[in-house]
Design a protein around this motif. Sequence first.
Motif, PDB file in Angstrom:
ATOM      1  N   ALA A 109       0.821  -1.210   0.000  1.00 56.30           N
ATOM      2  CA  ALA A 109       0.000   0.000   0.000  1.00 56.30           C
ATOM      3  C   ALA A 109       0.857   1.263   0.000  1.00 56.30           C
ATOM      4  CB  ALA A 109      -0.937  -0.006   1.206  1.00 56.30           C
ATOM      5  N   THR A 110       1.925   1.270   0.776  1.00 50.70           N
ATOM      6  CA  THR A 110       2.765   2.471   0.838  1.00 50.70           C
ATOM      7  C   THR A 110       3.453   2.767  -0.498  1.00 50.70           C
ATOM      8  OG1 THR A 110       3.128   2.157   3.211  1.00 50.70           O
ATOM      9  CG2 THR A 110       4.668   3.590   2.045  1.00 50.70           C
ATOM     10  N   PRO A 111       4.115   1.773  -1.134  1.00 52.35           N
ATOM     11  CA  PRO A 111       4.669   2.065  -2.466  1.00 52.35           C
ATOM     12  C   PRO A 111       3.601   2.452  -3.476  1.00 52.35           C
ATOM     13  CG  PRO A 111       5.623   0.051  -1.568  1.00 52.35           C
ATOM     14  CD  PRO A 111       4.489   0.422  -0.675  1.00 52.35           C
ATOM     15  N   ALA A 112       2.424   1.826  -3.399  1.00 54.77           N
ATOM     16  CA  ALA A 112       1.350   2.158  -4.340  1.00 54.77           C
ATOM     17  C   ALA A 112       0.853   3.582  -4.115  1.00 54.77           C
ATOM     18  CB  ALA A 112       0.200   1.168  -4.195  1.00 54.77           C
ATOM     19  N   ALA A 113       0.714   3.979  -2.867  1.00 57.37           N
ATOM     20  CA  ALA A 113       0.288   5.349  -2.568  1.00 57.37           C
ATOM     21  C   ALA A 113       1.301   6.354  -3.100  1.00 57.37           C
ATOM     22  CB  ALA A 113       0.112   5.516  -1.062  1.00 57.37           C
ATOM     23  N   ALA A 114       2.588   6.069  -2.913  1.00 54.79           N
ATOM     24  CA  ALA A 114       3.624   6.979  -3.402  1.00 54.79           C
ATOM     25  C   ALA A 114       3.599   7.071  -4.922  1.00 54.79           C
ATOM     26  CB  ALA A 114       4.992   6.503  -2.931  1.00 54.79           C
ATOM     27  N   ALA A 115       3.367   5.951  -5.589  1.00 51.25           N
ATOM     28  CA  ALA A 115       3.446   5.916  -7.049  1.00 51.25           C
ATOM     29  C   ALA A 115       2.316   6.663  -7.736  1.00 51.25           C
ATOM     30  CB  ALA A 115       3.464   4.466  -7.527  1.00 51.25           C
ATOM     31  N   MET A 116       1.248   6.981  -7.004  1.00 53.45           N
ATOM     32  CA  MET A 116       0.118   7.700  -7.605  1.00 53.45           C
ATOM     33  C   MET A 116       0.398   9.193  -7.757  1.00 53.45           C
ATOM     34  SD  MET A 116      -3.339   5.971  -5.991  1.00 53.45           S
ATOM     35  CE  MET A 116      -2.964   6.411  -4.291  1.00 53.45           C
ATOM     36  N   PHE A 117       1.520   9.668  -7.204  1.00 54.43           N
ATOM     37  CA  PHE A 117       1.773  11.103  -7.164  1.00 54.43           C
ATOM     38  C   PHE A 117       3.154  11.429  -7.731  1.00 54.43           C
ATOM     39  CE2 PHE A 117      -1.348  10.122  -3.957  1.00 54.43           C
ATOM     40  CZ  PHE A 117      -2.287  11.121  -4.132  1.00 54.43           C
ATOM     41  N   PRO A 118       3.363  12.682  -8.152  1.00 60.67           N
ATOM     42  CA  PRO A 118       4.673  13.085  -8.669  1.00 60.67           C
ATOM     43  C   PRO A 118       5.752  12.922  -7.598  1.00 60.67           C
ATOM     44  CG  PRO A 118       2.996  14.730  -9.194  1.00 60.67           C
ATOM     45  CD  PRO A 118       2.372  13.768  -8.243  1.00 60.67           C
ATOM     46  N   PRO A 119       7.003  12.713  -8.003  1.00 59.80           N
ATOM     47  CA  PRO A 119       8.082  12.471  -7.041  1.00 59.80           C
ATOM     48  C   PRO A 119       8.228  13.545  -5.972  1.00 59.80           C
ATOM     49  CG  PRO A 119       8.820  11.977  -9.260  1.00 59.80           C
ATOM     50  CD  PRO A 119       7.468  12.599  -9.406  1.00 59.80           C
ATOM     51  N   GLU A 120       7.956  14.810  -6.329  1.00 61.19           N
ATOM     52  CA  GLU A 120       8.209  15.888  -5.366  1.00 61.19           C
ATOM     53  C   GLU A 120       7.205  15.924  -4.211  1.00 61.19           C
ATOM     54  OE1 GLU A 120       5.896  17.578  -8.899  1.00 61.19           O
ATOM     55  OE2 GLU A 120       7.615  16.246  -8.551  1.00 61.19           O
ATOM     56  N   ILE A 121       6.105  15.180  -4.284  1.00 62.55           N
ATOM     57  CA  ILE A 121       5.127  15.188  -3.182  1.00 62.55           C
ATOM     58  C   ILE A 121       4.830  13.774  -2.670  1.00 62.55           C
ATOM     59  CG2 ILE A 121       4.036  17.329  -3.936  1.00 62.55           C
ATOM     60  CD1 ILE A 121       1.729  15.611  -5.037  1.00 62.55           C
ATOM     61  N   GLY A 152       6.497  11.919  -0.523  1.00 65.98           N
ATOM     62  CA  GLY A 152       6.648  11.824   0.923  1.00 65.98           C
ATOM     63  C   GLY A 152       5.409  12.323   1.647  1.00 65.98           C
ATOM     64  N   ARG A 153       4.845  13.416   1.141  1.00 68.10           N
ATOM     65  CA  ARG A 153       3.623  13.941   1.741  1.00 68.10           C
ATOM     66  C   ARG A 153       2.481  12.946   1.605  1.00 68.10           C
ATOM     67  NH1 ARG A 153       1.987  19.478  -0.769  1.00 68.10           N
ATOM     68  NH2 ARG A 153       4.259  19.647  -0.526  1.00 68.10           N
ATOM     69  N   ALA A 154       2.412  12.256   0.470  1.00 65.34           N
ATOM     70  CA  ALA A 154       1.364  11.250   0.282  1.00 65.34           C
ATOM     71  C   ALA A 154       1.508  10.114   1.290  1.00 65.34           C
ATOM     72  CB  ALA A 154       1.412  10.709  -1.147  1.00 65.34           C
ATOM     73  N   ILE A 155       2.743   9.670   1.526  1.00 63.46           N
ATOM     74  CA  ILE A 155       2.973   8.609   2.506  1.00 63.46           C
ATOM     75  C   ILE A 155       2.545   9.067   3.895  1.00 63.46           C
ATOM     76  CG2 ILE A 155       4.781   7.274   3.672  1.00 63.46           C
ATOM     77  CD1 ILE A 155       6.287   7.263   0.994  1.00 63.46           C
ATOM     78  N   ALA A 156       2.870  10.312   4.245  1.00 62.50           N
ATOM     79  CA  ALA A 156       2.482  10.831   5.554  1.00 62.50           C
ATOM     80  C   ALA A 156       0.970  10.909   5.695  1.00 62.50           C
ATOM     81  CB  ALA A 156       3.110  12.208   5.770  1.00 62.50           C
ATOM     82  N   ARG A 157       0.288  11.306   4.636  1.00 55.93           N
ATOM     83  CA  ARG A 157      -1.174  11.409   4.717  1.00 55.93           C
ATOM     84  C   ARG A 157      -1.814  10.031   4.851  1.00 55.93           C
ATOM     85  NH1 ARG A 157      -2.276  16.231   0.231  1.00 55.93           N
ATOM     86  NH2 ARG A 157      -1.545  17.930   1.591  1.00 55.93           N
ATOM     87  N   MET A 158      -1.257   9.046   4.193  1.00 57.24           N
ATOM     88  CA  MET A 158      -1.761   7.690   4.390  1.00 57.24           C
ATOM     89  C   MET A 158      -1.523   7.233   5.830  1.00 57.24           C
ATOM     90  SD  MET A 158      -0.677   4.168   2.490  1.00 57.24           S
ATOM     91  CE  MET A 158      -0.921   2.618   3.384  1.00 57.24           C
ATOM     92  N   SER A 159      -0.394   7.646   6.402  1.00 57.20           N
ATOM     93  CA  SER A 159      -0.053   7.243   7.766  1.00 57.20           C
ATOM     94  C   SER A 159      -0.975   7.855   8.801  1.00 57.20           C
ATOM     95  CB  SER A 159       1.397   7.630   8.075  1.00 57.20           C
ATOM     96  OG  SER A 159       2.299   6.967   7.211  1.00 57.20           O
TER      97      SER A 159
END
Length: 401
Positions: free
Chosen positions: A120-132, A134-141
Amino acid sequence: MHLTTQRRAAWALVALAVGAFTYVTAEVLPIGLLTVMAADLDRSPSETGLLVTGYAAVVVLASLPLTRLTQRVPRRRLLTVTLGVFVAGMLLTAVAPNYPVLLGGRLLVAATQALFWSVATPAAAAMFPPEIRGRAIARMSIGSSLGPVLGVPAGTWLGQQVGWRMAFALAAAVGLVTCVTVATLMPRVGSDGHEPGRGATPDARRYALLIVATVIGVGGYLTAYTYITPFLLDFGGFAPAALSPLLLASGIAGVAGTIVVGRLLDRRPRTALVGPLALITCALLTLYVFGALRPVAVVALCVTGMSFSALAAAIASRALQVAPGSTDIASAGSGSAFNVGIAGGSLLGGALIDHSGVRSVTVAGALLTAAALAALLCERWVAPTRASAPERTAPTRSGRY
């Protein structure tokens, strides 16, 4: 990224955060309902406690094998099936006529959790541009941070009012909504035949150092936090009635920590990783020295809760950044290290309380988190990089995840 795709990704991220919330709730819920479940099943509390211990063991042991087995399955399909099996396992738990069936349902849910946290974490990161990312991972957390604050207390209350089976059935219903949302809205992130992604700055030595630091650092925190209740009662002098508000305050601080660290993961990833460890170390030492001063103890407790939630998000992000091979395997490895730290810290804390008293868990925890911090601060000498490339916090692929 197209606006429609952005919206779908945003809602899919919310669904994954809800999934994380539901998994944390499902894992810990039997602790709050231990006596109720034991009485209903005519089992001892220790036997009922195996529902938690066995669950954790499956998560640790199954993460890497299941992730390897499913590397080439598209992430949307894999997460949909995983959540679907989760729903089935929770329903089986809710209607279990006896203890063996209940245990089987719990272990089935645990197997899906092992896979969910890995992908889930790699998939969440892959849905967004590289520059954000980390923020996507934090929001999932945020979802996993809310589990102990909202999910477990609400599930415990519901189970006490209308029966423990209803609490598990409600968790299954939330899982079903999450499953449908992921299946409907999650963008395609992966397809059959694609090689698994690698970290943005792959480095086997830095990844190995992260795993070691995770086991030690998480173990240090859990050495103290597993036994924070007797510490607050016996050394802090708090009344039993104060425990629930104190733990709630720590949980709320944890949610805030996850939100705050999201602002650092993309811009200052190393600070996001070592900063929480430094704060935990200082807070645990403060509890050891000044824990009898109640205002100080409250602040230190909230700092540890805030910092640990931030640390969890930072570890997940860093694992994707330095993954030397598959980011899914790297995520599974860091998740297993996290759970090993939890189990080891709990065991160490129990042994210390028996031989050295409840106050000792805080200083022992501080020493371990300080050791993890020192290891990460020495990273550039232990595992020097070939070039000072800019850090990223998520996997990169040619085109898609």
